[in-house]
Design an enzyme around this catalytic site. Structure first.
Site, PDB file in Angstrom:
ATOM      1  N   CYS A   1      44.475  27.841  39.944  1.00 29.78           N
ATOM      2  CA  CYS A   1      45.245  27.643  38.722  1.00 29.78           C
ATOM      3  C   CYS A   1      46.056  26.344  38.808  1.00 29.78           C
ATOM      4  O   CYS A   1      45.491  25.259  38.796  1.00 29.78           O
ATOM      5  CB  CYS A   1      46.112  28.855  38.434  1.00 29.78           C
ATOM      6  SG  CYS A   1      46.680  28.925  36.714  1.00 29.78           S
TER       7      CYS A   1
ATOM      8  N   HIS B   1      42.835  33.774  38.993  1.00 29.61           N
ATOM      9  CA  HIS B   1      43.605  34.535  39.970  1.00 29.61           C
ATOM     10  C   HIS B   1      42.812  35.802  40.326  1.00 29.61           C
ATOM     11  O   HIS B   1      42.017  36.304  39.535  1.00 29.61           O
ATOM     12  CB  HIS B   1      44.958  34.953  39.397  1.00 29.61           C
ATOM     13  CG  HIS B   1      45.859  33.804  39.072  1.00 29.61           C
ATOM     14  ND1 HIS B   1      46.463  33.037  40.031  1.00 29.61           N
ATOM     15  CD2 HIS B   1      46.274  33.310  37.875  1.00 29.61           C
ATOM     16  CE1 HIS B   1      47.211  32.112  39.464  1.00 29.61           C
ATOM     17  NE2 HIS B   1      47.112  32.247  38.150  1.00 29.61           N
TER      18      HIS B   1
END
Length: 495
Positions: free
Chosen positions: A333, A417
């Site tokens: 991310c 994630h």
């Protein structure tokens, strides 16, 4: 049975999250339809529900403890700090504003109505709701606008137990002071205490418990012992200093050493828990170039302030150490965004065009609307599921595809994630890392991360069942607040 309970704490990281999860697991095993709830959560660790709502990661794990799919009602208000003064406000899973403390005060009525509405819906749907407080209920400077602790308890007439971490010291003063600082109406809802993380002979503690009972007129519901190796998804970076970094014996001849960059605004660092669960994998957090020495894999995790944390990388010398290294690097991310060539951010930091680390052929532009989802795909020929939470939109201009990101040489980047929680993918990835790092490391074939998390939730349920007065807890949940004395002098009435 029907009822509710608020689990408060003397401090942040006192153990509210794990005690709430343990009570949820204990009740669920008794056949009670139980749900977790946290009215207002300030955390950089979050999760995406099946319908695309963002909630605190701890509430997602508590839902798992209760045997439920997480929903936005379990954490209707989430605050994600982007700096020391400003936070993104997320209501019912959707961002609505970016505010400082004074601006947030103007949202007080909206926040209160949102939280109470969510709790009301959960109480109608489930037999029992176990609510988790935030920080300490004795933050008397914040009491007037509070909806996370005693403000919630007063509005919903909830009985309250207060958890204290005895491992930090001063737990008796913290218990007494917490009650004593509350006004009379708030004190009336505090029914007793739970001592957490006790090590040693219980007989040595008993005199203090007896005095606490006499001084406060409130019972101690139990003493939870220290349980080594019991980790769960935590609220914030406070728990990183005590994070489990031990290593299980390796399956091959060597261990695999992982260094995770600890950004000032690190988020969703729970992504690396699955690595630490692998036999033979050591995980440490690094804040300077020396922390990357001898690492076989460097991980750049998520960040709530990507551009600011990228500047911090350069200030500390970590950026130079990462770009100069000859070995595997993984960005997740925000960490993935930093590894690209360029970031254009007029949304989060307002910095405009910023040069990235240049290790991946990626250009990132921040969009006003946050992207939330539960993507699925494949990598290393294995199925992978994850979740994504980001404003930055990456345009990949080369390399090999990798989980909605890319890979170039020894550098991988993804917006997903939770990908490392997929066992077959994680083992294949670690085998590739070990080969590239020249380590004689073999991933153990039987590691089941989901089962390990279930085992830890069961261990929490066992702690509650064995060490708390469960009959008294059931009575408190069903009957509500019990008559208790008021401690002098008390705090001024909050109004």
């Amino acid at each position: 049975m029907k009822g509710a309970l608020l689990v408060a704490g003397t401090t942040s990281d006192a153990g509210k999250s794990v005690v709430t999860a343990g009570i949820c697991r204990w009740l669920a095993r008794r056949g009670v339809r139980v749900a977790p709830f946290k009215a207002q959560n300030m955390s950089l660790n979050s999760y995406v529900t099946a319908d695309g709502a963002e909630i605190g990661r701890a509430q997602a794990v508590q839902a798992q403890a209760a045997g439920l799919e997480p929903v936005a009602d379990m954490n209707p208000v989430l605050l994600k700090p982007g700096s020391d003064r400003r936070s993104q406000v997320i209501l019912m899973g959707r961002p609505v504003a970016d505010v400082d403390a004074m601006e947030y005060g103007r949202l007080r009525d909206l926040v209160r109505d949102t939280a109470l509405g969510a709790l009301d819906r959960l109480r109608k749907q489930y037999d029992v709701v176990i609510c988790e407080g935030a920080g300490s209920p004795a933050e008397i400077n914040l009491r007037r606008g509070d909806i996370a602790n005693m403000g919630l308890a007063r509005a919903a007439n909830l009985p309250v137990i207060v958890v204290g971490d005895i491992d930090r010291g001063g737990v008796f003063a913290a218990f007494y002071g917490t009650v004593g600082l509350l006004d009379a109406d708030d004190q009336a809802l505090v029914s007793g205490f739970v001592v957490n993380k006790f090590r040693g002979a219980l007989g040595l503690l008993e005199p203090g418990l007896d005095m606490l009972r006499r001084l406060t007129g409130r019972r101690v519901y139990g003493v939870l012992p220290w349980l080594d190796g019991l980790w769960l998804d935590v609220e914030d970076s406070l728990a990183l200093d005590a994070r489990r970094v031990g290593v299980r014996p390796p399956h091959g001849r060597q261990t695999l050493r992982v260094a995770v960059v600890r950004f000032p605004r690190i988020s969703n660092f729970t992504d690396v828990d699955a690595l630490a669960a692998e036999p033979g994998v050591t995980v440490r957090f690094a804040t300077d170039p020396a922390g990357l020495d001898d690492a076989d894999l460097v991980v750049l995790p998520g960040s709530r302030a990507t551009v600011h944390d990228l500047a911090w990388l350069r200030e500390t010398g970590l950026a130079g150490a990462i770009t100069a290294r000859r070995g595997p690097v993984l960005g997740v991310c925000g960490g993935f965004q930093m590894l690209g060539r360029e970031i254009v951010d007029e949304v989060e930091s307002g910095a405009g065009r910023v040069e990235g680390l240049g290790l991946l052929p990626v250009r990132v532009e921040f969009a006003a609307e946050k992207r939330l989802g539960r993507p699925t795909g494949h990598a290393y020929g294995r199925p992978v599921t994850g979740y994504e939470i980001h404003h930055g939109v990456a345009t990949v201009e080369g390399g090999e595809p990798f989980l909605d990101g890319c890979r170039q040489g020894d550098v991988w980047g993804t917006t997903w994630h939770g990908a490392l929680e997929n066992d077959a993918f994680r083992r294949a990835f670690l085998a590739d890392v070990a080969e590239r790092a020249g380590r004689d490391f073999v991933p153990a074939p039987g590691t089941d991360f989901a089962r390990l998390r279930e085992e830890r939730l069961d261990a929490l349920g066992d702690l509650v069942e064995r060490h708390l007065d469960t009959e008294a807890l059931l009575d408190l949940i069903e009957r509500g607040p019990h008559p208790v004395p008021v401690l002098p002098p008390g705090a001024p009435t909050a109004g």
